[in-house]
Design a protein around this motif. Sequence first.
Motif, PDB file in Angstrom:
ATOM      1  N   ASN A  44       0.821  -1.210   0.000  1.00  3.66           N
ATOM      2  CA  ASN A  44       0.000   0.000   0.000  1.00  3.66           C
ATOM      3  C   ASN A  44       0.851   1.255   0.000  1.00  3.66           C
ATOM      4  O   ASN A  44       1.976   1.249   0.481  1.00  3.66           O
ATOM      5  CB  ASN A  44      -0.883   0.029   1.262  1.00  3.66           C
ATOM      6  CG  ASN A  44      -1.928  -1.046   1.243  1.00  3.66           C
ATOM      7  OD1 ASN A  44      -2.834  -1.001   0.434  1.00  3.66           O
ATOM      8  ND2 ASN A  44      -1.783  -2.025   2.118  1.00  3.66           N
ATOM      9  N   PRO A  45       0.277   2.356  -0.504  1.00  8.43           N
ATOM     10  CA  PRO A  45       0.948   3.651  -0.336  1.00  8.43           C
ATOM     11  C   PRO A  45       0.651   4.182   1.067  1.00  8.43           C
ATOM     12  O   PRO A  45      -0.479   4.528   1.375  1.00  8.43           O
ATOM     13  CB  PRO A  45       0.301   4.524  -1.420  1.00  8.43           C
ATOM     14  CG  PRO A  45      -1.031   3.905  -1.665  1.00  8.43           C
ATOM     15  CD  PRO A  45      -0.906   2.445  -1.334  1.00  8.43           C
ATOM     16  N   LYS A  46       1.651   4.181   1.953  1.00  7.66           N
ATOM     17  CA  LYS A  46       1.418   4.587   3.343  1.00  7.66           C
ATOM     18  C   LYS A  46       2.272   5.759   3.783  1.00  7.66           C
ATOM     19  O   LYS A  46       2.117   6.249   4.889  1.00  7.66           O
ATOM     20  CB  LYS A  46       1.700   3.412   4.281  1.00  7.66           C
ATOM     21  CG  LYS A  46       0.669   2.319   4.209  1.00  7.66           C
ATOM     22  CD  LYS A  46       0.899   1.329   5.320  1.00  7.66           C
ATOM     23  CE  LYS A  46      -0.202   0.305   5.349  1.00  7.66           C
ATOM     24  NZ  LYS A  46      -0.007  -0.647   6.437  1.00  7.66           N
ATOM     25  N   ASP A  47       3.198   6.194   2.963  1.00  5.90           N
ATOM     26  CA  ASP A  47       4.108   7.263   3.363  1.00  5.90           C
ATOM     27  C   ASP A  47       3.893   8.449   2.430  1.00  5.90           C
ATOM     28  O   ASP A  47       3.823   8.290   1.221  1.00  5.90           O
ATOM     29  CB  ASP A  47       5.551   6.773   3.309  1.00  5.90           C
ATOM     30  CG  ASP A  47       5.733   5.574   4.225  1.00  5.90           C
ATOM     31  OD1 ASP A  47       5.784   5.778   5.445  1.00  5.90           O
ATOM     32  OD2 ASP A  47       5.795   4.441   3.717  1.00  5.90           O
ATOM     33  N   PHE A  48       3.802   9.638   3.013  1.00  6.55           N
ATOM     34  CA  PHE A  48       3.426  10.819   2.244  1.00  6.55           C
ATOM     35  C   PHE A  48       4.289  12.007   2.625  1.00  6.55           C
ATOM     36  O   PHE A  48       4.736  12.118   3.760  1.00  6.55           O
ATOM     37  CB  PHE A  48       1.956  11.179   2.505  1.00  6.55           C
ATOM     38  CG  PHE A  48       1.011  10.057   2.212  1.00  6.55           C
ATOM     39  CD1 PHE A  48       0.503   9.877   0.941  1.00  6.55           C
ATOM     40  CD2 PHE A  48       0.646   9.160   3.206  1.00  6.55           C
ATOM     41  CE1 PHE A  48      -0.359   8.835   0.664  1.00  6.55           C
ATOM     42  CE2 PHE A  48      -0.215   8.115   2.937  1.00  6.55           C
ATOM     43  CZ  PHE A  48      -0.724   7.958   1.656  1.00  6.55           C
ATOM     44  N   ILE A  49       4.494  12.896   1.676  1.00  4.22           N
ATOM     45  CA  ILE A  49       5.103  14.196   1.924  1.00  4.22           C
ATOM     46  C   ILE A  49       4.032  15.212   1.534  1.00  4.22           C
ATOM     47  O   ILE A  49       3.619  15.283   0.380  1.00  4.22           O
ATOM     48  CB  ILE A  49       6.385  14.397   1.096  1.00  4.22           C
ATOM     49  CG1 ILE A  49       7.420  13.342   1.497  1.00  4.22           C
ATOM     50  CG2 ILE A  49       6.916  15.817   1.276  1.00  4.22           C
ATOM     51  CD1 ILE A  49       8.654  13.326   0.630  1.00  4.22           C
ATOM     52  N   LEU A  50       3.554  15.949   2.521  1.00  6.02           N
ATOM     53  CA  LEU A  50       2.447  16.871   2.303  1.00  6.02           C
ATOM     54  C   LEU A  50       2.950  18.305   2.210  1.00  6.02           C
ATOM     55  O   LEU A  50       3.798  18.722   3.000  1.00  6.02           O
ATOM     56  CB  LEU A  50       1.434  16.755   3.441  1.00  6.02           C
ATOM     57  CG  LEU A  50       0.887  15.362   3.706  1.00  6.02           C
ATOM     58  CD1 LEU A  50      -0.005  15.375   4.938  1.00  6.02           C
ATOM     59  CD2 LEU A  50       0.140  14.829   2.505  1.00  6.02           C
ATOM     60  N   PHE A  51       2.432  19.026   1.233  1.00  6.33           N
ATOM     61  CA  PHE A  51       2.782  20.430   1.080  1.00  6.33           C
ATOM     62  C   PHE A  51       1.700  21.101   0.245  1.00  6.33           C
ATOM     63  O   PHE A  51       0.953  20.437  -0.477  1.00  6.33           O
ATOM     64  CB  PHE A  51       4.158  20.597   0.417  1.00  6.33           C
ATOM     65  CG  PHE A  51       4.256  19.935  -0.929  1.00  6.33           C
ATOM     66  CD1 PHE A  51       3.955  20.643  -2.080  1.00  6.33           C
ATOM     67  CD2 PHE A  51       4.637  18.616  -1.047  1.00  6.33           C
ATOM     68  CE1 PHE A  51       4.027  20.043  -3.325  1.00  6.33           C
ATOM     69  CE2 PHE A  51       4.705  17.990  -2.278  1.00  6.33           C
ATOM     70  CZ  PHE A  51       4.406  18.711  -3.423  1.00  6.33           C
ATOM     71  N   GLY A  52       1.620  22.394   0.335  1.00  7.76           N
ATOM     72  CA  GLY A  52       0.635  23.146  -0.425  1.00  7.76           C
ATOM     73  C   GLY A  52       1.052  23.277  -1.884  1.00  7.76           C
ATOM     74  O   GLY A  52       2.183  23.688  -2.167  1.00  7.76           O
ATOM     75  N   GLU A  53       0.157  22.926  -2.812  1.00 10.58           N
ATOM     76  CA  GLU A  53       0.467  23.024  -4.238  1.00 10.58           C
ATOM     77  C   GLU A  53       0.772  24.454  -4.668  1.00 10.58           C
ATOM     78  O   GLU A  53       1.472  24.674  -5.648  1.00 10.58           O
ATOM     79  CB  GLU A  53      -0.701  22.507  -5.076  1.00 10.58           C
ATOM     80  CG  GLU A  53      -0.901  21.029  -5.020  1.00 10.58           C
ATOM     81  CD  GLU A  53      -2.061  20.576  -5.896  1.00 10.58           C
ATOM     82  OE1 GLU A  53      -3.049  21.334  -6.032  1.00 10.58           O
ATOM     83  OE2 GLU A  53      -1.972  19.481  -6.449  1.00 10.58           O
ATOM     84  N   LYS A  54       0.248  25.408  -3.937  1.00 10.44           N
ATOM     85  CA  LYS A  54       0.474  26.809  -4.277  1.00 10.44           C
ATOM     86  C   LYS A  54       1.764  27.352  -3.646  1.00 10.44           C
ATOM     87  O   LYS A  54       2.169  28.471  -3.940  1.00 10.44           O
ATOM     88  CB  LYS A  54      -0.715  27.657  -3.842  1.00 10.44           C
ATOM     89  CG  LYS A  54      -1.990  27.301  -4.580  1.00 10.44           C
ATOM     90  CD  LYS A  54      -3.152  28.105  -4.086  1.00 10.44           C
ATOM     91  CE  LYS A  54      -4.413  27.641  -4.810  1.00 10.44           C
ATOM     92  NZ  LYS A  54      -5.602  28.292  -4.298  1.00 10.44           N
TER      93      LYS A  54
END
Length: 100
Positions: A44-54
């Motif tokens: 599964n995809p369980k690891d993420f890097i979150l950031f604002g697209e803008k």
Amino acid sequence: CWGMDDSGGVQPSNYTTFNARTYLQPQLNKACRSSDKQKGGDVNPKDFILFGEKDFIVRKTWKDNTGERIYVEGMAFPTLSFPSDHGILSTELRPMMEGN
């Protein structure tokens, strides 16, 4: 950092876990045969890097399940040389500038 699929969800093909229990480990109800590890394991995809697209532009994104900045698709892990059950997810971001 991988972007979304057409429905706005996570792309399932970009998994960062690929492990399966053997019949010698606890929780026998989660065990599967080696030939069924992709279907019966935790893939599964369980690891993420979150950031604002803008706020940022993605320059480069990669994952690693070897410890050598290489990702071997279809390889179960952990292994003796890569002892984690999650792949490494990395990305280079560039801050958005006014007018981009």
